[in-house]
Write a protein that holds these residues in place. Structure first.
Motif, PDB file in Angstrom:
ATOM      1  N   HIS A   4       0.830  -1.207   0.000  1.00 40.45           N
ATOM      2  CA  HIS A   4       0.000   0.000   0.000  1.00 40.45           C
ATOM      3  C   HIS A   4       0.866   1.259   0.000  1.00 40.45           C
ATOM      4  O   HIS A   4       0.606   2.205  -0.751  1.00 40.45           O
ATOM      5  N   MET A   5       1.911   1.281   0.824  1.00 39.76           N
ATOM      6  CA  MET A   5       2.766   2.469   0.889  1.00 39.76           C
ATOM      7  C   MET A   5       3.504   2.686  -0.426  1.00 39.76           C
ATOM      8  O   MET A   5       3.687   3.827  -0.866  1.00 39.76           O
ATOM      9  N   HIS A   6       3.919   1.606  -1.076  1.00 38.40           N
ATOM     10  CA  HIS A   6       4.575   1.692  -2.376  1.00 38.40           C
ATOM     11  C   HIS A   6       3.634   2.332  -3.406  1.00 38.40           C
ATOM     12  O   HIS A   6       4.038   3.205  -4.171  1.00 38.40           O
ATOM     13  N   ARG A   7       2.361   1.902  -3.390  1.00 35.64           N
ATOM     14  CA  ARG A   7       1.375   2.441  -4.342  1.00 35.64           C
ATOM     15  C   ARG A   7       1.110   3.927  -4.115  1.00 35.64           C
ATOM     16  O   ARG A   7       0.745   4.643  -5.038  1.00 35.64           O
ATOM     17  N   THR A   8       1.275   4.377  -2.864  1.00 37.50           N
ATOM     18  CA  THR A   8       0.996   5.787  -2.558  1.00 37.50           C
ATOM     19  C   THR A   8       2.257   6.642  -2.547  1.00 37.50           C
ATOM     20  O   THR A   8       2.230   7.794  -2.100  1.00 37.50           O
ATOM     21  N   GLY A   9       3.377   6.086  -3.040  1.00 37.92           N
ATOM     22  CA  GLY A   9       4.578   6.876  -3.247  1.00 37.92           C
ATOM     23  C   GLY A   9       5.546   6.960  -2.078  1.00 37.92           C
ATOM     24  O   GLY A   9       6.480   7.769  -2.107  1.00 37.92           O
ATOM     25  N   HIS A  10       5.375   6.152  -1.046  1.00 39.84           N
ATOM     26  CA  HIS A  10       6.285   6.162   0.098  1.00 39.84           C
ATOM     27  C   HIS A  10       7.435   5.183  -0.118  1.00 39.84           C
ATOM     28  O   HIS A  10       7.307   4.216  -0.860  1.00 39.84           O
ATOM     29  N   ASP A  21      -6.491  -6.835   0.548  1.00 43.03           N
ATOM     30  CA  ASP A  21      -5.978  -6.134  -0.621  1.00 43.03           C
ATOM     31  C   ASP A  21      -6.999  -6.260  -1.751  1.00 43.03           C
ATOM     32  O   ASP A  21      -7.125  -7.312  -2.385  1.00 43.03           O
ATOM     33  N   GLU A  25      -6.975  -5.025  -4.616  1.00 39.96           N
ATOM     34  CA  GLU A  25      -6.397  -5.187  -5.952  1.00 39.96           C
ATOM     35  C   GLU A  25      -6.286  -6.673  -6.302  1.00 39.96           C
ATOM     36  O   GLU A  25      -6.354  -7.061  -7.450  1.00 39.96           O
TER      37      GLU A  25
END
Length: 199
Positions: free
Chosen positions: A8-14, A148, A150
């Motif tokens: 989730h953090m990867h998808r939101t740019g973290h 998830d 997705e």
């Protein structure tokens, strides 16, 4: 939990990093959704092994500093003592996912509990059990386990799902997702269904 959080953090740019001690089948899964993975001699702290503990603390703090880590997350209770020491020495905040209510007699573990920034439980009953095991109420939060969306999406095609599972229409269907251990209640469910069928 950790993999879902990193995804989730990867998808939101973290940026997220996995710090691991030994190879396992999850390392490649994390590598796909984290900024980096680092293997380091990071072990749960044991007071009776002071040299190993010192090496672990030095390695852990070094990686945290080189990666400019803001928050540390784990679901492994064995690392609570290490995170308590990191918070005390360097002010590194950490979050622990308490999926299991376990008690440890280690004085270092007890000392570390109030030094963890937040401890997350998946339910209110689990929160109460953890509070009785020494976790400060001010640190405990309930965040239910997520899914998830997705990867898993609801389907209105009940007949199609039943057909794919080989379950005829009209036959009751119970779905269980979890570990096959007694504390989850799955054995109680199986016995109850057998008793219901017998009656």
């Amino acid at each position: 939990i950790g993999l879902s959080l990193c995804t989730h953090m990867h998808r939101t740019g973290h940026s997220t990093y996995l710090l691991y001690e030994s190879e396992g089948d999850m390392v490649s899964a994390f590598a796909a959704v984290t900024t980096g993975v680092t293997r380091a001699p990071v072990r749960p702290l044991a007071v009776r092994h002071p040299f190993e503990a010192a090496t672990t603390i030095r390695s852990f703090l070094g990686v945290s500093r080189s990666r400019s880590i803001d928050v540390i997350f784990t679901s492994q209770l064995g690392y609570v003592s290490l995170l308590g020491v990191a918070a005390s020495l360097k002010g590194l905040p950490s979050v622990v996912h308490l999926g299991l209510a376990l008690s440890f007699s280690s004085p270092l573990y007890r000392w570390s509990q109030p030094r963890i920034a937040a401890a997350v439980t998946p339910s209110q009953p689990m929160l109460e059990r953890c509070r009785h095991l020494g976790w400060p109420a001010s640190r405990l939060q309930v965040i239910p386990n997520g899914v998830d969306l997705e990867r898993f999406r609801p389907s209105n095609d009940c007949d199609g799902v039943r057909a794919s599972l080989g379950v005829p229409e009209g036959v009751p269907l119970v779905v269980y997702i979890g570990r096959l251990v007694e504390e989850k209640g799955i054995f109680t469910l199986v016995k109850a269904v057998a008793e219901l069928k017998r009656r």
